[in-house]
Motif scaffolding. Structure first.
Motif, PDB file in Angstrom:
ATOM      1  N   UNK A  38       0.622  -1.335  -0.150  1.00 53.93           N
ATOM      2  CA  UNK A  38       0.104   0.071  -0.072  1.00 53.93           C
ATOM      3  C   UNK A  38       0.741   1.446   0.049  1.00 53.93           C
ATOM      4  N   UNK A  39       0.270   2.264  -0.818  1.00 52.45           N
ATOM      5  CA  UNK A  39       1.156   3.445  -0.583  1.00 52.45           C
ATOM      6  C   UNK A  39       0.019   4.548  -0.506  1.00 52.45           C
ATOM      7  N   UNK A  40      -0.031   5.403   0.667  1.00 55.09           N
ATOM      8  CA  UNK A  40      -1.027   6.516   0.833  1.00 55.09           C
ATOM      9  C   UNK A  40      -0.477   7.565   0.119  1.00 55.09           C
ATOM     10  N   UNK A  41      -1.287   7.989  -0.911  1.00 55.97           N
ATOM     11  CA  UNK A  41      -1.017   9.330  -1.708  1.00 55.97           C
ATOM     12  C   UNK A  41      -1.487  10.231  -1.433  1.00 55.97           C
ATOM     13  N   UNK A  42      -2.529  10.451  -0.605  1.00 54.38           N
ATOM     14  CA  UNK A  42      -3.012  11.698  -0.181  1.00 54.38           C
ATOM     15  C   UNK A  42      -4.171  11.557   0.866  1.00 54.38           C
ATOM     16  N   UNK A  43      -4.530  12.338   1.766  1.00 50.56           N
ATOM     17  CA  UNK A  43      -5.742  12.555   2.645  1.00 50.56           C
ATOM     18  C   UNK A  43      -6.436  13.782   2.466  1.00 50.56           C
ATOM     19  N   UNK A  44      -7.716  13.699   2.784  1.00 46.05           N
ATOM     20  CA  UNK A  44      -8.503  14.723   2.790  1.00 46.05           C
ATOM     21  C   UNK A  44      -9.698  14.713   4.104  1.00 46.05           C
ATOM     22  N   UNK A  45      -9.819  15.929   4.569  1.00 45.05           N
ATOM     23  CA  UNK A  45     -10.670  16.153   5.965  1.00 45.05           C
ATOM     24  C   UNK A  45     -12.236  16.474   5.624  1.00 45.05           C
ATOM     25  N   UNK A  46     -12.547  16.385   4.007  1.00 46.08           N
ATOM     26  CA  UNK A  46     -13.849  16.867   3.914  1.00 46.08           C
ATOM     27  C   UNK A  46     -13.989  16.273   2.414  1.00 46.08           C
ATOM     28  N   UNK A  47     -15.284  16.283   2.091  1.00 39.81           N
ATOM     29  CA  UNK A  47     -15.636  15.674   0.733  1.00 39.81           C
ATOM     30  C   UNK A  47     -15.272  16.978  -0.365  1.00 39.81           C
ATOM     31  N   UNK A  48     -15.286  18.161  -0.068  1.00 41.08           N
ATOM     32  CA  UNK A  48     -14.949  19.039  -0.776  1.00 41.08           C
ATOM     33  C   UNK A  48     -13.342  19.014  -1.071  1.00 41.08           C
ATOM     34  N   UNK A  49     -12.545  18.848  -0.153  1.00 39.82           N
ATOM     35  CA  UNK A  49     -11.336  19.002  -0.293  1.00 39.82           C
ATOM     36  C   UNK A  49     -10.874  17.588  -1.030  1.00 39.82           C
ATOM     37  N   UNK A  50     -11.624  16.630  -0.868  1.00 41.82           N
ATOM     38  CA  UNK A  50     -11.254  15.315  -1.682  1.00 41.82           C
ATOM     39  C   UNK A  50     -11.537  15.761  -3.152  1.00 41.82           C
ATOM     40  N   UNK A  51     -12.528  16.150  -3.318  1.00 42.85           N
ATOM     41  CA  UNK A  51     -12.980  16.475  -4.948  1.00 42.85           C
ATOM     42  C   UNK A  51     -11.673  17.210  -5.536  1.00 42.85           C
ATOM     43  N   UNK A  52     -11.419  18.490  -4.840  1.00 42.39           N
ATOM     44  CA  UNK A  52     -10.494  19.462  -5.315  1.00 42.39           C
ATOM     45  C   UNK A  52      -9.151  18.761  -5.360  1.00 42.39           C
ATOM     46  N   UNK A  53      -8.531  17.808  -4.632  1.00 42.68           N
ATOM     47  CA  UNK A  53      -7.319  16.973  -4.849  1.00 42.68           C
ATOM     48  C   UNK A  53      -7.543  16.026  -5.724  1.00 42.68           C
ATOM     49  N   UNK A  54      -8.528  15.488  -6.071  1.00 42.94           N
ATOM     50  CA  UNK A  54      -8.711  14.466  -7.415  1.00 42.94           C
ATOM     51  C   UNK A  54      -8.449  15.114  -8.399  1.00 42.94           C
ATOM     52  N   UNK A  55      -8.379  16.251  -8.800  1.00 41.57           N
ATOM     53  CA  UNK A  55      -8.036  16.915 -10.057  1.00 41.57           C
ATOM     54  C   UNK A  55      -6.545  16.618 -10.341  1.00 41.57           C
ATOM     55  N   UNK A  56      -5.691  16.492  -9.192  1.00 39.89           N
ATOM     56  CA  UNK A  56      -4.152  16.282  -9.702  1.00 39.89           C
ATOM     57  C   UNK A  56      -3.587  14.996  -9.141  1.00 39.89           C
ATOM     58  N   UNK A  57      -4.489  14.495  -8.266  1.00 43.78           N
ATOM     59  CA  UNK A  57      -4.036  13.285  -7.218  1.00 43.78           C
ATOM     60  C   UNK A  57      -4.266  12.095  -8.075  1.00 43.78           C
ATOM     61  N   UNK A  58      -3.519  11.286  -8.374  1.00 47.38           N
ATOM     62  CA  UNK A  58      -3.814   9.734  -9.104  1.00 47.38           C
ATOM     63  C   UNK A  58      -3.789   8.797  -7.928  1.00 47.38           C
ATOM     64  N   UNK A  59      -5.199   7.983  -7.676  1.00 51.14           N
ATOM     65  CA  UNK A  59      -5.245   7.031  -6.696  1.00 51.14           C
ATOM     66  C   UNK A  59      -5.905   5.798  -7.414  1.00 51.14           C
ATOM     67  N   UNK A  60      -5.546   4.743  -6.750  1.00 53.64           N
ATOM     68  CA  UNK A  60      -6.413   3.396  -7.193  1.00 53.64           C
ATOM     69  C   UNK A  60      -7.717   3.191  -6.627  1.00 53.64           C
ATOM     70  N   UNK A  61      -7.513   3.800  -5.001  1.00 58.27           N
ATOM     71  CA  UNK A  61      -8.492   3.214  -4.276  1.00 58.27           C
ATOM     72  C   UNK A  61      -8.803   4.344  -3.238  1.00 58.27           C
ATOM     73  N   UNK A  62     -10.120   4.731  -2.970  1.00 55.07           N
ATOM     74  CA  UNK A  62     -10.278   5.735  -1.842  1.00 55.07           C
ATOM     75  C   UNK A  62     -10.953   4.993  -0.768  1.00 55.07           C
ATOM     76  N   UNK A  63     -10.599   5.269   0.423  1.00 54.83           N
ATOM     77  CA  UNK A  63     -10.924   4.738   1.810  1.00 54.83           C
ATOM     78  C   UNK A  63     -11.932   6.020   2.017  1.00 54.83           C
ATOM     79  N   UNK A  64     -13.168   6.057   2.214  1.00 57.96           N
ATOM     80  CA  UNK A  64     -13.929   7.122   2.526  1.00 57.96           C
ATOM     81  C   UNK A  64     -14.857   6.930   3.785  1.00 57.96           C
ATOM     82  N   UNK A  65     -14.837   7.717   4.650  1.00 61.55           N
ATOM     83  CA  UNK A  65     -15.759   8.017   5.836  1.00 61.55           C
ATOM     84  C   UNK A  65     -17.075   7.978   5.311  1.00 61.55           C
TER      85      UNK A  65
END
Length: 223
Positions: A38-65
């Motif tokens: 596993x490689x943790x490539x990013x974290x977000x503390x809100x849905x809005x922050x997560x959507x903003x980061x997805x514009x530049x962040x490449x991930x295979x899987x999101x673990x979402x509260x």
């Protein structure tokens, strides 16, 4: 002697953690960050922050509260999976992470496209198993969630056609005397059917039977 061909090294699963509690994110990072696959490539503390980061962040899987304040995790999952990511990067798989084993939440999460649902108090090995299963194209539910979902979807008890008729009539508010007249039966026979229905449904009192009939008679009437 020719050396045997080496197996290509598998790339770690790129994981993006979304949870509005910093302590939870810290705990997940501590539990999952040491895993070699596993490689943790990013974290977000809100849905809005997560959507903003997805514009530049490449991930295979999101673990979402599930229970975030600004946007619940199920709504976030729906938005993420509706996006049109630039090729060759497909939309990430999503595993929901929740304190709640409510079957309604689980069903809604799966309906929007989440592939896994894990409880927050699950051991790290279970969360890793969910991540690996979903990344491989499968699905995963915490065992506790799966059991509760199965109980919630248990098939209705099987009634005879006559019992279904009587239960439907009880749901319409008819008395045993009315039911006997409408169906051409004796009151004693109707009462015997009522006792049989209670046994099949695991119901004891008459009031409980009437309540069940009002709430469920239509289902049995379709029977």
């Amino acid at each position: 002697m020719t050396a045997p061909p080496t197996q290509p090294q598998q790339r770690p699963i790129r994981l993006f953690i979304v949870d509005d509690h910093p302590l939870v994110r810290d705990g997940l990072r501590a539990r999952l960050g040491a895993m070699p696959n596993l490689e943790i490539v990013g974290e977000a503390g809100s849905g809005a922050e997560a959507l903003a980061l997805l514009d530049t962040l490449r991930c295979d899987l999101m673990l979402v509260d599930v229970g975030m304040k600004d946007m619940n995790g199920i709504d976030l999952a729906a938005l993420v999976l509706q996006r049109d990511p630039p090729p060759p990067h497909p939309a990430p798989h999503i595993v929901m992470l929740s304190m709640y084993d409510n079957p309604e939440y689980v069903q809604k999460a799966m309906q929007v496209g989440a592939r896994g649902y894990v409880l927050k108090d699950a051991p790290a090995a279970e969360i890793v198993a969910a991540i690996e299963a979903v990344s491989a194209g499968g699905t995963f539910l915490s065992p506790a969630v799966s059991k509760k979902l199965f109980r919630n979807q248990a098939p209705r008890p099987l009634l005879t056609p006559r019992e279904s008729e009587i239960l439907t009539a009880l749901g319409r508010g008819e008395s045993s005397k009315q039911i006997a007249r409408d169906l051409g039966l004796s009151v004693r026979t109707v009462e015997a059917h009522r006792q049989s229905i209670k046994r099949r449904l695991g119901i004891e009192g008459q009031a409980e039977l009437i309540k069940y009939a009002v709430e469920h008679a239509r289902e049995f009437g379709q029977g």
